[in-house]
Design an enzyme around this catalytic site. Structure first.
Site, PDB file in Angstrom:
ATOM      1  N   ASP A 367      27.244 -47.699  40.151  1.00  0.00           N
ATOM      2  CA  ASP A 367      28.472 -47.330  40.866  1.00  0.00           C
ATOM      3  C   ASP A 367      28.591 -45.813  40.977  1.00  0.00           C
ATOM      4  OD1 ASP A 367      31.600 -47.399  41.381  1.00  0.00           O
ATOM      5  OD2 ASP A 367      30.932 -49.485  41.497  1.00  0.00           O
ATOM      6  N   ASP A 368      29.781 -45.354  41.187  1.00  0.00           N
ATOM      7  CA  ASP A 368      30.102 -43.951  41.428  1.00  0.00           C
ATOM      8  C   ASP A 368      29.508 -43.035  40.338  1.00  0.00           C
ATOM      9  OD1 ASP A 368      31.324 -41.659  42.254  1.00  0.00           O
ATOM     10  OD2 ASP A 368      33.371 -42.436  42.127  1.00  0.00           O
ATOM     11  N   ARG A 444      43.120 -38.441  45.079  1.00  0.00           N
ATOM     12  CA  ARG A 444      41.978 -38.445  44.165  1.00  0.00           C
ATOM     13  C   ARG A 444      41.167 -37.156  44.354  1.00  0.00           C
ATOM     14  NH1 ARG A 444      37.011 -42.725  43.372  1.00  0.00           N
ATOM     15  NH2 ARG A 444      37.473 -43.320  41.261  1.00  0.00           N
ATOM     16  N   LYS A 477      27.245 -50.872  47.878  1.00  0.00           N
ATOM     17  CA  LYS A 477      28.708 -51.006  47.822  1.00  0.00           C
ATOM     18  C   LYS A 477      29.286 -49.813  48.571  1.00  0.00           C
ATOM     19  CE  LYS A 477      32.440 -51.099  44.351  1.00  0.00           C
ATOM     20  NZ  LYS A 477      32.667 -51.087  42.890  1.00  0.00           N
ATOM     21  N   TRP A 478      29.989 -50.088  49.666  1.00  0.00           N
ATOM     22  CA  TRP A 478      30.554 -49.035  50.529  1.00  0.00           C
ATOM     23  C   TRP A 478      32.035 -48.930  50.204  1.00  0.00           C
ATOM     24  CZ3 TRP A 478      28.344 -47.223  55.627  1.00  0.00           C
ATOM     25  CH2 TRP A 478      29.223 -46.404  56.332  1.00  0.00           C
ATOM     26  N   ASP A 479      32.401 -47.826  49.562  1.00  0.00           N
ATOM     27  CA  ASP A 479      33.768 -47.667  49.052  1.00  0.00           C
ATOM     28  C   ASP A 479      34.546 -46.709  49.948  1.00  0.00           C
ATOM     29  OD1 ASP A 479      35.887 -47.870  47.292  1.00  0.00           O
ATOM     30  OD2 ASP A 479      34.798 -47.121  45.546  1.00  0.00           O
ATOM     31  N   ASN A 481      38.183 -44.531  49.165  1.00  0.00           N
ATOM     32  CA  ASN A 481      39.181 -44.442  48.101  1.00  0.00           C
ATOM     33  C   ASN A 481      40.455 -43.687  48.410  1.00  0.00           C
ATOM     34  OD1 ASN A 481      38.332 -45.931  45.708  1.00  0.00           O
ATOM     35  ND2 ASN A 481      36.488 -44.702  45.886  1.00  0.00           N
ATOM     36  N   ASP A 549      40.539 -53.905  42.128  1.00  0.00           N
ATOM     37  CA  ASP A 549      40.097 -53.235  40.906  1.00  0.00           C
ATOM     38  C   ASP A 549      40.681 -53.912  39.677  1.00  0.00           C
ATOM     39  OD1 ASP A 549      38.414 -51.419  41.977  1.00  0.00           O
ATOM     40  OD2 ASP A 549      39.839 -49.762  42.023  1.00  0.00           O
TER      41      ASP A 549
HETATM   42  C1  DGJ Z   1      37.055 -47.884  43.533  1.00  0.00           C
HETATM   43  C2  DGJ Z   1      36.325 -49.178  43.406  1.00  0.00           C
HETATM   44  O1  DGJ Z   1      37.173 -50.245  43.697  1.00  0.00           O
HETATM   45  C3  DGJ Z   1      35.743 -49.297  42.011  1.00  0.00           C
HETATM   46  O2  DGJ Z   1      35.135 -50.546  41.863  1.00  0.00           O
HETATM   47  C4  DGJ Z   1      34.778 -48.175  41.801  1.00  0.00           C
HETATM   48  O3  DGJ Z   1      33.692 -48.302  42.675  1.00  0.00           O
HETATM   49  C5  DGJ Z   1      35.464 -46.838  42.007  1.00  0.00           C
HETATM   50  N1  DGJ Z   1      36.150 -46.779  43.280  1.00  0.00           N
HETATM   51  C6  DGJ Z   1      34.493 -45.709  41.932  1.00  0.00           C
HETATM   52  O4  DGJ Z   1      35.027 -44.503  42.250  1.00  0.00           O
END
Ligand code: DGJ
Length: 741
Positions: A367-368, A444, A477-479, A481, A549
């Site tokens: 992940d991140d 963020r 996984k394309w996020d 935020n 989340d």
């Molecule tokens: C939000 C996502 O929903 C999480 O699962 C994770 O990937 C974080 N971002 C990472 O910054």
């Protein structure tokens, strides 16, 4: 499936297997009116009377004196703006003189086999023998605007896909200030309205209330479909429940700002509108240019909410999700986010992979935090170069080490964002969405990239592709935020700034399309701070979306209930995490967490090296269950049996296979109650005459099944109920397997 035009009557009849939708053309001016949407009708004799044109105020050709009374009550197929219908409008075009009146009348139509693609937009699709399309061409003779209203009906689903294309046939630029994708003027019944609301970590909770006079709507102005409200609105007869009553569902195939509203007017008539939110929207159309509005799906069910749900599940599985992974069992994944957050090295990741592989987990998702100087969430978005301080030897080496464990490998990206503390921002400050001279609002600590610009998309994608080409990576996984604010694009002229929000969404769709073209076998999972962009538009690109989340099993009951109201279980990202849960601090049994996640794509989000030996063994029982039953969960028919949100006691849903000779019943008791008898729960979707053997699927012991010793008929299970013993303790789950004998 069929679309018929009755020339003498000036009527269009659109049929799906069990529903009909009827449109008529009225009066000398050729107004397009909505006559009926509901249970299938084969004989349309007398249908015209529904338009009430034989009662005052009649039609304008007979009573122009009261034209406004006609306009304000006639059931329009696509409502006008500013010419006497005081309900909400569908289309509003501003001329160079500043006038906004817009009113369309019928000109012609075509009926096609199949369905055209919507340029640049996700949309349902089907073969020529599966879908048929009616295109009605309308014009506004004053502004010379042409609108093509498109209706597609499916042969195997009781759904209609609608959209609108607007063309400027004048010789002046026109500004489109509002364009709804669909308008439904329904006969006024006493409806309840159903929507999904939420927040971060609390996505898609169902809310039902009476629809009163005036306007009720849900919307997003965040640039994404949002955690807060969902691009869906349902109208329910008062008696509608899961199995009976009438339900209309409207769902928007779009991932940006939306408006979904129901308006009950002075005569009790109900107008539903759905489209891009008009606020922050103004699209300039030069002469000859056209604009394609996104698609709306409508469903009518006379078998309650369950009927609508299963229609949408079928439609999305068969006519929207394109991924080669759609009908495949997805690899059981483990994601390191809740295990390590930003604090990891490749050694730690490989340790997690080794232990995971031993226990039956099939893919590691990093992940991140693997790129630039991303040691926390304050920096580095936009700098998509591998951080070799953390990933020693680079991503190729790490990927090889993961694959050496027999696992697949996946990687997280957030391609739409830019950190002010990044190399990218130093080089291209104007690539962030912001208003000149105004300090942009950070969320963020990040800003949003202006992906309405091709050079920005090209630059980001070239970095993403470089990483993906340099290592074997099977999953992304394309996020996303943060929402959009401070709307300003350095690349758009002043009279086109109102296009930014929609251009952004088109840019994001184009990026995902290019990613999939470059890596056609990629398993893509969309995500937006959990489930902030969980919508049908994203499903066109990814067969699964991270649901929330919040991984707490009890919180997930309502989140997954609301999500499954509209979406097949095969697309709901669901993972087992540790306790106390990182979001709510609750502790639930490992088996309960497993069962709740097994109702989705299934995976883990924890440091498996730190699990107790007992839980490690249980991982093996859970992965065994996944393999035994994922076909049923992924492809099955879903029935909501009991809602914890309603009964505040327990949750229950089930899936059956197409033949209904196999079923899984997922039951969760939230809090235990003393001195009570077992529960008796009425099941659904079984065969009345068949006898079913009932077994418990064990998630907490070596023995895979415990036979309850009961064989019960479908008729008894559905009409009288299945006895569910009360588990001992709070937060207890039971998984039942029913098989016809
Ligand atoms: C939000 C996502 O929903 C999480 O699962 C994770 O990937 C974080 N971002 C990472 O910054």
């Amino acid at each position: 499936m069929s679309i018929q035009y009755f020339e003498k009557e000036n009527i269009f009849l659109l049929n799906t297997p069990k529903t009909s939708y009827i449109i008529g053309i009225f009066d000398e001016e050729q107004f397009l009116g909505h006559l009926y949407y509901g249970k299938r009708i084969t004989n349309i004799e007398g249908i015209h009377s529904l338009a009430r044109t034989m009662e005052p105020p009649f039609v304008p050709s007979k009573n122009d004196r009261d034209r406004s009374s006609f306009f304000d009550a006639f059931p329009f197929e696509y409502s006008s703006h500013g010419v006497g219908d005081f309900r909400e409008s569908s289309l509003k075009m501003r001329t160079k003189d500043g006038h906004t009146a817009t009113s369309l009348v019928y000109v012609s139509h075509v009926i096609l086999r199949g369905k055209r693609k919507l340029e640049g937009l996700p949309a349902t699709f089907g073969q020529e023998d599966e879908v048929e399309t009616l295109e009605i061409i309308c014009v506004d003779p004053v502004t010379n605007v042409r609108a093509i209203l498109s209706y597609s009906v499916f042969s195997d689903c009781d759904a209609i896909a609608r959209s609108v294309r607007v063309v400027n046939d004048s010789n002046q630029p026109l500004y489109m200030e509002r364009v709804m994708s669909a308008c439904f003027d329904l006969e006024g019944r006493d409806f309840d309205v159903l929507t999904l609301h939420g927040s971060w970590a609390r996505e898609r909770h169902m809310e039902r209330k009476p629809l009163g006079h005036g306007i009720f709507g849900v919307a997003s102005l965040r640039g994404e479909s949002s955690h807060q409200e969902h691009p869906f609105i349902g109208l329910l007869s008062k008696n509608a429940d899961q199995t009976s009553g009438e339900v209309y569902g409207f769902h928007f195939v779009y991932s940006g700002n939306f408006l979904a509203q129901a308006q009950r007017n002075q005569f009790g008539q109900v107008r539903v509108l759905m489209g891009i939110h008009p606020e922050e929207f103004c699209w300039k159309l030069e002469p000859g240019e056209s604009f394609q509005a996104p698609e709306v799906i409508s469903v009518y069910s006379d078998q309650g909410l369950g009927g609508m749900t299963r229609t949408l599940h079928d439609l999305y599985r068969e006519h929207l999700i394109r991924s080669p992974w759609l009908h495949k069992k997805r690899p059981i994944l483990i994601n390191n986010w809740e295990a390590t957050y930003f604090d990891f090295t490749s050694e730690k990741i490989v340790d997690i992979a080794k232990e995971s592989a031993r226990l039956g987990i099939e893919m590691l998702v990093l992940d991140d935090g693997w790129f630039g100087n991303r040691f926390d969430d304050n920096r580095a978005l936009g700098d998509w170069q591998v951080n070799e301080e953390k990933i020693t030897g680079g991503m190729g080496k790490l990927s090889d080490e993961i694959h050496a464990q027999g696992m697949k490998f996946g990687l997280w990206f957030e391609p739409e964002m830019i950190s002010p503390e990044s190399k990218l921002f130093k080089e291209h400050p104007d690539w962030a969405i912001q208003v000149p001279d105004r300090r942009p609002c950070r969320a963020r600590n990040q800003l949003v990239l202006d992906i309405s610009r091709k050079e920005v998309r090209d630059h980001i994608l070239s970095q993403v592709f470089a990483v993906l080409h340099a290592a074997k990576i099977e999953y992304v996984k394309w996020d996303m935020n943060r929402p959009l604010s401070d709307l300003g694009s350095a690349a758009l002229s002043s009279d086109r700034q109102g296009e930014l929000m929609h251009r952004y969404v088109l840019g994001m769709y184009e990026m995902q399309e290019r990613l999939l073209q470059e890596f056609p076998e990629l398993l893509l999972e969309n995500c937006s701070g959990g489930g902030g962009r969980f919508d049908p538009g994203m499903l066109y690109f990814s067969p699964q979306i991270w649901c929330s989340d919040d991984t707490d099993a009890i919180e997930r009951l309502s989140i997954q209930e609301g999500t499954a109201l509209l979406y097949p279980l095969s697309c709901m990202g669901a993972h087992v995490s540790v306790c106390p849960n990182h979001t709510v601090g609750r502790s639930t049994p490992f088996a309960t967490r497993g069962m709740v996640a097994l109702a989705g794509t299934f995976g883990y989000e924890l440091d498996i090296t730190k699990l107790s030996e007992e839980d490690k063994t249980a991982v093996q029982w859970q992965t065994r269950t996944y393999h035994a039953f994922n076909d049923l969960v992924r492809e099955g028919k879903y029935y909501r049996v009991q809602s914890y949100a309603e009964n505040h006691d327990h949750d229950c849903f089930m899936v059956t296979n197409a033949k209904a000779d196999k079923a899984l019943v997922f039951f969760t008791q939230v809090l235990a109650t003393p001195n009570m008898r077992s529960r008796c729960i009425r099941l659904q979707g079984l065969k009345e005459e068949a006898n079913y053997r009932i077994q418990i699927v064990n998630l907490d012991k070596e023995e895979q099944f415990t036979d309850t010793g009961k064989v019960v008929s479908g008729g008894i299970l559905m009409n009288a109920g299945m006895i569910v013993e009360r588990p001992w303790g709070d937060f207890q789950a039971r998984l039942y397997y029913l098989e016809e004998i």
